[in-house]
Write a protein that holds these residues in place. Structure first.
Motif, PDB file in Angstrom:
ATOM      1  N   ASP A  54      39.460   1.487  95.654  1.00  0.00           N
ATOM      2  CA  ASP A  54      39.164   1.697  94.229  1.00  0.00           C
ATOM      3  C   ASP A  54      38.042   2.715  94.054  1.00  0.00           C
ATOM      4  O   ASP A  54      38.101   3.570  93.173  1.00  0.00           O
ATOM      5  CB  ASP A  54      38.775   0.375  93.544  1.00  0.00           C
ATOM      6  CG  ASP A  54      39.956  -0.569  93.389  1.00  0.00           C
ATOM      7  OD1 ASP A  54      41.111  -0.095  93.427  1.00  0.00           O
ATOM      8  OD2 ASP A  54      39.720  -1.789  93.238  1.00  0.00           O
ATOM      9  N   TRP A  55      37.019   2.625  94.893  1.00  0.00           N
ATOM     10  CA  TRP A  55      35.891   3.563  94.815  1.00  0.00           C
ATOM     11  C   TRP A  55      36.373   4.974  95.145  1.00  0.00           C
ATOM     12  O   TRP A  55      36.039   5.926  94.453  1.00  0.00           O
ATOM     13  CB  TRP A  55      34.792   3.117  95.776  1.00  0.00           C
ATOM     14  CG  TRP A  55      33.548   3.938  95.713  1.00  0.00           C
ATOM     15  CD1 TRP A  55      32.491   3.756  94.870  1.00  0.00           C
ATOM     16  CD2 TRP A  55      33.223   5.071  96.529  1.00  0.00           C
ATOM     17  NE1 TRP A  55      31.528   4.712  95.112  1.00  0.00           N
ATOM     18  CE2 TRP A  55      31.960   5.532  96.127  1.00  0.00           C
ATOM     19  CE3 TRP A  55      33.871   5.741  97.561  1.00  0.00           C
ATOM     20  CZ2 TRP A  55      31.332   6.620  96.714  1.00  0.00           C
ATOM     21  CZ3 TRP A  55      33.253   6.830  98.146  1.00  0.00           C
ATOM     22  CH2 TRP A  55      31.998   7.260  97.719  1.00  0.00           C
ATOM     23  N   ARG A  56      37.172   5.108  96.207  1.00  0.00           N
ATOM     24  CA  ARG A  56      37.691   6.425  96.583  1.00  0.00           C
ATOM     25  C   ARG A  56      38.565   7.019  95.478  1.00  0.00           C
ATOM     26  O   ARG A  56      38.489   8.204  95.186  1.00  0.00           O
ATOM     27  CB  ARG A  56      38.477   6.331  97.895  1.00  0.00           C
ATOM     28  CG  ARG A  56      37.602   6.149  99.112  1.00  0.00           C
ATOM     29  CD  ARG A  56      38.443   6.176 100.398  1.00  0.00           C
ATOM     30  NE  ARG A  56      37.668   5.706 101.508  1.00  0.00           N
ATOM     31  CZ  ARG A  56      37.625   4.440 101.933  1.00  0.00           C
ATOM     32  NH1 ARG A  56      38.353   3.514 101.331  1.00  0.00           N
ATOM     33  NH2 ARG A  56      36.878   4.087 102.953  1.00  0.00           N
ATOM     34  N   THR A  57      39.372   6.189  94.838  1.00  0.00           N
ATOM     35  CA  THR A  57      40.206   6.659  93.723  1.00  0.00           C
ATOM     36  C   THR A  57      39.337   7.144  92.572  1.00  0.00           C
ATOM     37  O   THR A  57      39.605   8.193  91.981  1.00  0.00           O
ATOM     38  CB  THR A  57      41.157   5.529  93.252  1.00  0.00           C
ATOM     39  OG1 THR A  57      42.011   5.174  94.336  1.00  0.00           O
ATOM     40  CG2 THR A  57      41.988   5.963  92.052  1.00  0.00           C
ATOM     41  N   ALA A  58      38.266   6.404  92.272  1.00  0.00           N
ATOM     42  CA  ALA A  58      37.336   6.820  91.215  1.00  0.00           C
ATOM     43  C   ALA A  58      36.672   8.156  91.566  1.00  0.00           C
ATOM     44  O   ALA A  58      36.503   9.019  90.700  1.00  0.00           O
ATOM     45  CB  ALA A  58      36.277   5.744  90.987  1.00  0.00           C
ATOM     46  N   MET A  59      36.336   8.343  92.845  1.00  0.00           N
ATOM     47  CA  MET A  59      35.733   9.605  93.278  1.00  0.00           C
ATOM     48  C   MET A  59      36.707  10.769  93.069  1.00  0.00           C
ATOM     49  O   MET A  59      36.317  11.833  92.569  1.00  0.00           O
ATOM     50  CB  MET A  59      35.346   9.565  94.760  1.00  0.00           C
ATOM     51  CG  MET A  59      34.224   8.640  95.128  1.00  0.00           C
ATOM     52  SD  MET A  59      32.651   9.138  94.436  1.00  0.00           S
ATOM     53  CE  MET A  59      32.710   8.263  92.906  1.00  0.00           C
ATOM     54  N   LEU A  60      37.959  10.568  93.456  1.00  0.00           N
ATOM     55  CA  LEU A  60      38.965  11.619  93.309  1.00  0.00           C
ATOM     56  C   LEU A  60      39.184  11.979  91.840  1.00  0.00           C
ATOM     57  O   LEU A  60      39.281  13.155  91.488  1.00  0.00           O
ATOM     58  CB  LEU A  60      40.282  11.193  93.961  1.00  0.00           C
ATOM     59  CG  LEU A  60      40.269  11.112  95.486  1.00  0.00           C
ATOM     60  CD1 LEU A  60      41.543  10.445  95.987  1.00  0.00           C
ATOM     61  CD2 LEU A  60      40.077  12.474  96.105  1.00  0.00           C
ATOM     62  N   GLU A  61      39.238  10.976  90.983  1.00  0.00           N
ATOM     63  CA  GLU A  61      39.429  11.220  89.547  1.00  0.00           C
ATOM     64  C   GLU A  61      38.249  11.980  88.960  1.00  0.00           C
ATOM     65  O   GLU A  61      38.426  12.939  88.193  1.00  0.00           O
ATOM     66  CB  GLU A  61      39.649   9.908  88.810  1.00  0.00           C
ATOM     67  CG  GLU A  61      40.995   9.271  89.114  1.00  0.00           C
ATOM     68  CD  GLU A  61      41.145   7.870  88.535  1.00  0.00           C
ATOM     69  OE1 GLU A  61      40.234   7.390  87.816  1.00  0.00           O
ATOM     70  OE2 GLU A  61      42.173   7.228  88.826  1.00  0.00           O
ATOM     71  N   GLN A  62      37.025  11.571  89.301  1.00  0.00           N
ATOM     72  CA  GLN A  62      35.843  12.251  88.787  1.00  0.00           C
ATOM     73  C   GLN A  62      35.752  13.682  89.321  1.00  0.00           C
ATOM     74  O   GLN A  62      35.356  14.594  88.605  1.00  0.00           O
ATOM     75  CB  GLN A  62      34.579  11.473  89.148  1.00  0.00           C
ATOM     76  CG  GLN A  62      34.440  10.193  88.366  1.00  0.00           C
ATOM     77  CD  GLN A  62      33.126   9.497  88.666  1.00  0.00           C
ATOM     78  OE1 GLN A  62      32.097  10.131  88.856  1.00  0.00           O
ATOM     79  NE2 GLN A  62      33.158   8.179  88.704  1.00  0.00           N
ATOM     80  N   ALA A  63      36.121  13.867  90.579  1.00  0.00           N
ATOM     81  CA  ALA A  63      36.058  15.203  91.171  1.00  0.00           C
ATOM     82  C   ALA A  63      37.044  16.166  90.505  1.00  0.00           C
ATOM     83  O   ALA A  63      36.745  17.347  90.316  1.00  0.00           O
ATOM     84  CB  ALA A  63      36.308  15.139  92.674  1.00  0.00           C
ATOM     85  N   LYS A  64      38.222  15.660  90.143  1.00  0.00           N
ATOM     86  CA  LYS A  64      39.201  16.516  89.455  1.00  0.00           C
ATOM     87  C   LYS A  64      38.626  17.019  88.136  1.00  0.00           C
ATOM     88  O   LYS A  64      38.807  18.175  87.767  1.00  0.00           O
ATOM     89  CB  LYS A  64      40.495  15.739  89.203  1.00  0.00           C
ATOM     90  CG  LYS A  64      41.346  15.596  90.424  1.00  0.00           C
ATOM     91  CD  LYS A  64      42.604  14.817  90.123  1.00  0.00           C
ATOM     92  CE  LYS A  64      43.356  14.528  91.413  1.00  0.00           C
ATOM     93  NZ  LYS A  64      44.491  13.661  91.189  1.00  0.00           N
ATOM     94  N   ILE A  65      37.919  16.136  87.435  1.00  0.00           N
ATOM     95  CA  ILE A  65      37.289  16.533  86.167  1.00  0.00           C
ATOM     96  C   ILE A  65      36.165  17.525  86.418  1.00  0.00           C
ATOM     97  O   ILE A  65      36.071  18.559  85.759  1.00  0.00           O
ATOM     98  CB  ILE A  65      36.750  15.288  85.426  1.00  0.00           C
ATOM     99  CG1 ILE A  65      37.921  14.395  84.994  1.00  0.00           C
ATOM    100  CG2 ILE A  65      35.903  15.692  84.227  1.00  0.00           C
ATOM    101  CD1 ILE A  65      37.504  13.008  84.557  1.00  0.00           C
ATOM    102  N   ARG A  66      35.312  17.242  87.386  1.00  0.00           N
ATOM    103  CA  ARG A  66      34.115  18.053  87.627  1.00  0.00           C
ATOM    104  C   ARG A  66      34.413  19.357  88.350  1.00  0.00           C
ATOM    105  O   ARG A  66      33.919  20.409  87.986  1.00  0.00           O
ATOM    106  CB  ARG A  66      33.088  17.239  88.425  1.00  0.00           C
ATOM    107  CG  ARG A  66      31.881  17.990  88.897  1.00  0.00           C
ATOM    108  CD  ARG A  66      31.052  18.511  87.705  1.00  0.00           C
ATOM    109  NE  ARG A  66      29.836  19.135  88.128  1.00  0.00           N
ATOM    110  CZ  ARG A  66      29.704  20.431  88.373  1.00  0.00           C
ATOM    111  NH1 ARG A  66      30.710  21.250  88.240  1.00  0.00           N
ATOM    112  NH2 ARG A  66      28.540  20.920  88.747  1.00  0.00           N
TER     113      ARG A  66
END
Length: 152
Positions: A137-149
């Motif tokens: 779940d944490w890794r998925t959140a990182m990937l989602e935030q990175a796509k935005i940033r």
């Protein structure tokens, strides 16, 4: 793309990314604290395919991570700067030390882990925070935030 260049303290080792990182995170685990001499280490996670250049001689130190998998740290043989590491737990990716980049002004810490081991003044305050090791779940959140940033 000059923002994606870096190297060790003495300049004997250099690297360059050809694209933005996957994510950037802070880690408060004991090995990261000891590696950096601070409360946390900042990790710039990249796909190996994004490494455009890596030059200079390094020496490797291997330790066993909490997962039981090896972590291979590479540091400059001249000045001892930790430049990158490989976690067998995440194949095809490398982690670069944020402090080894020439320019850190573009970086944004998107998450943090091992916050239960942080000094009272240490947590960064990220929305994506884990008291221990990262999970899916944490890794998925990182990937989602990175796509935005970063447009990942």
């Amino acid at each position: 793309m000059d923002q994606y260049k870096g190297g060790c303290n003495c300049g004997a080792g250099r690297f360059e990314l050809g694209a933005p990182p996957i994510w950037i995170s802070a880690c408060h685990c004991a090995p990261c604290r000891k590696r950096t001499g601070s409360d946390y280490g900042i990790s710039v996670v990249v796909d190996e395919s994004r490494i455009k250049e890596f030059s200079g001689e390094t020496k490797t130190h291997t330790r066993t991570g909490d997962s039981g998998n090896p972590v291979h740290y590479e540091f400059c043989t001249e000045c001892g700067t930790t430049v990158r590491w490989h976690l067998t737990l995440i194949p095809g990716r490398q982690v670069l030390a944020a402090g080894a980049f020439d320019d850190m002004s573009w970086m944004e810490i998107l998450g943090e882990m091992y916050t239960s081991e942080a000094a009272p003044w240490g947590p960064v305050g990220c929305d994506a925070a884990r008291p221990g090791a990262p999970d899916d779940d944490w890794r998925t959140a990182m990937l989602e935030q990175a796509k935005i940033r970063f447009g990942g």
